[in-house]
Design a protein around this motif. Structure first.
Motif, mmCIF file in Angstrom:
data_model
loop_
_atom_site.group_PDB
_atom_site.id
_atom_site.type_symbol
_atom_site.label_atom_id
_atom_site.label_comp_id
_atom_site.label_asym_id
_atom_site.label_seq_id
_atom_site.Cartn_x
_atom_site.Cartn_y
_atom_site.Cartn_z
ATOM 1 N N TRP A 138 30.910 -3.144 11.385
ATOM 2 C CA TRP A 138 32.242 -3.695 11.103
ATOM 3 C C TRP A 138 32.558 -4.947 11.926
ATOM 4 O O TRP A 138 33.654 -5.513 11.775
ATOM 5 N N GLU A 139 31.641 -5.378 12.797
ATOM 6 C CA GLU A 139 31.936 -6.501 13.693
ATOM 7 C C GLU A 139 32.406 -7.769 12.971
ATOM 8 O O GLU A 139 33.280 -8.471 13.481
ATOM 9 N N PRO A 140 31.880 -8.105 11.782
ATOM 10 C CA PRO A 140 32.356 -9.328 11.127
ATOM 11 C C PRO A 140 33.833 -9.304 10.745
ATOM 12 O O PRO A 140 34.420 -10.361 10.521
ATOM 13 N N VAL A 141 34.442 -8.112 10.663
ATOM 14 C CA VAL A 141 35.847 -8.042 10.231
ATOM 15 C C VAL A 141 36.780 -7.430 11.274
ATOM 16 O O VAL A 141 38.001 -7.492 11.107
ATOM 17 N N ILE A 142 36.253 -6.863 12.338
ATOM 18 C CA ILE A 142 37.111 -6.149 13.297
ATOM 19 C C ILE A 142 38.158 -7.070 13.910
ATOM 20 O O ILE A 142 39.349 -6.727 13.988
ATOM 21 N N ASP A 143 37.756 -8.244 14.369
ATOM 22 C CA ASP A 143 38.716 -9.130 15.041
ATOM 23 C C ASP A 143 39.839 -9.541 14.106
ATOM 24 O O ASP A 143 41.015 -9.575 14.496
#
Length: 315
Positions: free
Chosen positions: A30-35
């Motif tokens: 999920w790192e590409p959308v977490i922020d």
């Protein structure tokens, strides 16, 4: 919890999203959308038991067991209600969570989810076969594993649709070097898949989605679970919003994170949290099918501007 370490990421503030990853992955998917999501929501992204940095014991790896584990994690964190988002196998867990704990589920979002049809890639079916643990042990020896990962990453860089997901598959393959991880994944797959395909299905309980907002997102080039399953979701849950994203494979949140995050923000903004009513839930269970009375939510099926889900599924 229950004597086993559970790893998770918790960031942001606001309404709570529970992000559940797929088979062999972990919270980093999920790192590409977490922020981006953390700008609007409190985001909780756990490593499911048997994955990532969570423990990998001999334990209950059923879909229901995972749903119970998520309930317990949220309870420990002091969180009562969430919008639950599940990718692939995590979609099956998300559906089970919503079914078991409707009073704690505000909305349901499924991303290239299991449980919407029997078809699944033969690679996953192969995990159920005798000898998988031993064969994968040989295939993950240092030299063999490094060569295999390099080959997958090279193929994923080509414009071929069939190889789009191999970069993520390479990460899963790398995780199989851990015997405990291999054993856990084998238990997980055997609970939901046999040689004929997926066993667990939401088809017989889809009418319950009438009680809560639901969104389904798929990549049109998915080679793991066919995009036609998005059409299955539209048929099973007519009130659901269905989005098929072009030029994306099995991981639309990684292939097009900007559009994925926008869909999620819009879906949550457009749909008030479900309000659990035991009487309504009892009525739905007793009727056992979709009520003739439609809810206020409209069915929205989207792909490219002029492409229907049916056309996309046949592409």
């Amino acid at each position: 919890m229950h004597g086993h370490q559970r790893a998770f990421v918790k960031v942001g503030s606001g309404p709570v999203l529970l992000l559940l990853h797929g088979l062999g992955c972990d919270h980093t998917t999920w790192e590409p959308v977490i922020d981006t999501l953390a700008e609007h929501f409190t985001v909780i992204a756990p490593d499911l038991l048997g994955h990532g940095q969570s423990a990998k014991p001999r334990a209950d790896y059923s879909v229901g067991g995972y749903a119970n584990g998520m309930r317990d994690l949220l309870t420990v964190l002091g969180i009562d209600k969430v919008t639950v988002v599940g990718h692939s196998f995590g979609g099956g867990v998300a559906m089970q969570f919503a079914y078991q704990f409707p009073e704690r589920t505000e909305r349901l979002m499924l991303v290239a989810s299991g449980g919407l049809g029997p078809e699944v890639t033969p690679v996953i079916r192969a995990i159920t076969l005798p000898g998988f643990h031993q064969v994968m042990g040989a295939l993950t020896l240092p030299g063999v594993r490094h060569a295999g990962i390099a080959g997958m990453r090279a193929l994923s860089a080509t414009p071929l649709r069939a190889t789009r997901d191999l970069d993520e598959v390479a990460d899963i393959y790398d995780s199989f070097k851990d015997p405990a991880a291999r054993a856990a994944i084998r238990h997980v797959v055997r609970a939901v898949v046999d040689v004929k395909g997926q066993i667990v299905t939401m088809a017989d309980r889809a009418y319950l989605t009438q009680a809560m907002p639901m969104c389904v997102v798929w990549g049109r080039d998915d080679q793991v679970i066919p995009v036609k399953h998005a059409g299955n979701a539209a048929a099973l849950a007519p009130d659901a919003r269905v989005e098929v994203i072009p030029h994306c494979g099995h991981f639309p949140h990684k292939d097009d994170p900007e559009r994925f995050a926008r869909i999620m923000v819009e879906f949550i903004g457009d749909n008030q949290p479900a309000v659990y009513s035991r009487a309504r839930w009892r009525t739905l269970l007793k009727n056992g099918h979709m009520s003739p009375v439609r809810t206020a939510r409209s069915t929205r099926v989207r792909t490219a501007p002029t492409t229907s889900v049916t056309a996309a599924a046949g592409a």
